[in-house]
Scaffold this motif. Structure first.
Motif, PDB file in Angstrom:
ATOM      1  N   LYS A  95       0.841  -1.206   0.000  1.00 27.34           N
ATOM      2  CA  LYS A  95       0.000   0.000   0.000  1.00 27.34           C
ATOM      3  C   LYS A  95       0.869   1.247   0.000  1.00 27.34           C
ATOM      4  O   LYS A  95       0.592   2.209  -0.717  1.00 27.34           O
ATOM      5  CB  LYS A  95      -0.925   0.013   1.222  1.00 27.34           C
ATOM      6  CG  LYS A  95      -2.022  -1.019   1.162  1.00 27.34           C
ATOM      7  CD  LYS A  95      -2.875  -0.979   2.420  1.00 27.34           C
ATOM      8  CE  LYS A  95      -3.955  -2.046   2.386  1.00 27.34           C
ATOM      9  NZ  LYS A  95      -4.890  -1.912   3.499  1.00 27.34           N
ATOM     10  N   MET A 108      -5.727   2.870  -1.116  1.00 29.04           N
ATOM     11  CA  MET A 108      -4.987   1.840  -0.387  1.00 29.04           C
ATOM     12  C   MET A 108      -5.922   0.714   0.049  1.00 29.04           C
ATOM     13  O   MET A 108      -5.547  -0.459   0.008  1.00 29.04           O
ATOM     14  CB  MET A 108      -4.258   2.445   0.812  1.00 29.04           C
ATOM     15  CG  MET A 108      -3.067   3.311   0.395  1.00 29.04           C
ATOM     16  SD  MET A 108      -2.070   3.911   1.781  1.00 29.04           S
ATOM     17  CE  MET A 108      -3.112   5.208   2.436  1.00 29.04           C
ATOM     18  N   LEU A 155      -6.581  -2.362  -2.159  1.00 30.82           N
ATOM     19  CA  LEU A 155      -5.596  -3.455  -2.231  1.00 30.82           C
ATOM     20  C   LEU A 155      -5.899  -4.559  -1.229  1.00 30.82           C
ATOM     21  O   LEU A 155      -5.316  -5.635  -1.300  1.00 30.82           O
ATOM     22  CB  LEU A 155      -4.182  -2.908  -2.003  1.00 30.82           C
ATOM     23  CG  LEU A 155      -3.648  -1.953  -3.076  1.00 30.82           C
ATOM     24  CD1 LEU A 155      -2.270  -1.449  -2.685  1.00 30.82           C
ATOM     25  CD2 LEU A 155      -3.598  -2.624  -4.435  1.00 30.82           C
TER      26      LEU A 155
END
Length: 144
Positions: A50, A138, A141
């Protein structure tokens, strides 16, 4: 939620799982230790991904700072990856002392690393980037 809150929370989750790994290894509960270590490693590597794939490039592009904190963080991520591999090997060999020794090295590295991120890089990121947008990117993910 801002970048600092989001990623600091991930640090705490990883720390918590590692504490369980260490306990299982200390008790020589190898099956449980391997299962928990796998979870710890996956969470840690996802957290690094991330930062490396989303946060760092955005931070560098927006601020123009490419030879600063993000470069140091990447280098420390690589050191942590190396220790994780060595710890995995020690775990496979049921080498308690080696595992705990490597784990101590990893924890020292990670604690210092996390402190720099939480006190310097994340607040700078919150100031220079769109925190909500970054947290959403982020999150896509996966969850630590």
């Amino acid at each position: 939620m801002n970048i600092t809150q989001y990623l600091t929370e991930e640090h705490r989750k990883c720390d918590s799982v590692y504490a369980e790994v260490e306990k299982a290894v200390s008790e020589e509960n190898w099956e449980k230790a391997e299962e928990l270590f796998k979870e710890f490693k996956e969470k840690t590597l996802l957290h690094f991904k991330k930062e490396e794939d989303v946060l760092f490039p955005e931070f560098e592009e927006k601020t123009g700072i490419v030879m600063g904190p993000t470069q140091v963080m990447r280098m420390e991520h690589n050191q942590a990856r190396e220790l994780l591999e060595r710890m995995e090997e020690a775990l496979k060999n049921k080498n308690k002392d080696e595992f705990l020794s490597l784990g101590e090295s990893l924890m020292i590295l990670i604690q210092q690393h996390n402190m720099k991120e939480e006190q310097i890089l994340y607040p700078m990121s919150d100031q220079n980037l769109n925190p909500e947008e970054m947290v959403e990117k982020m999150s896509e993910l996966g969850e630590v």
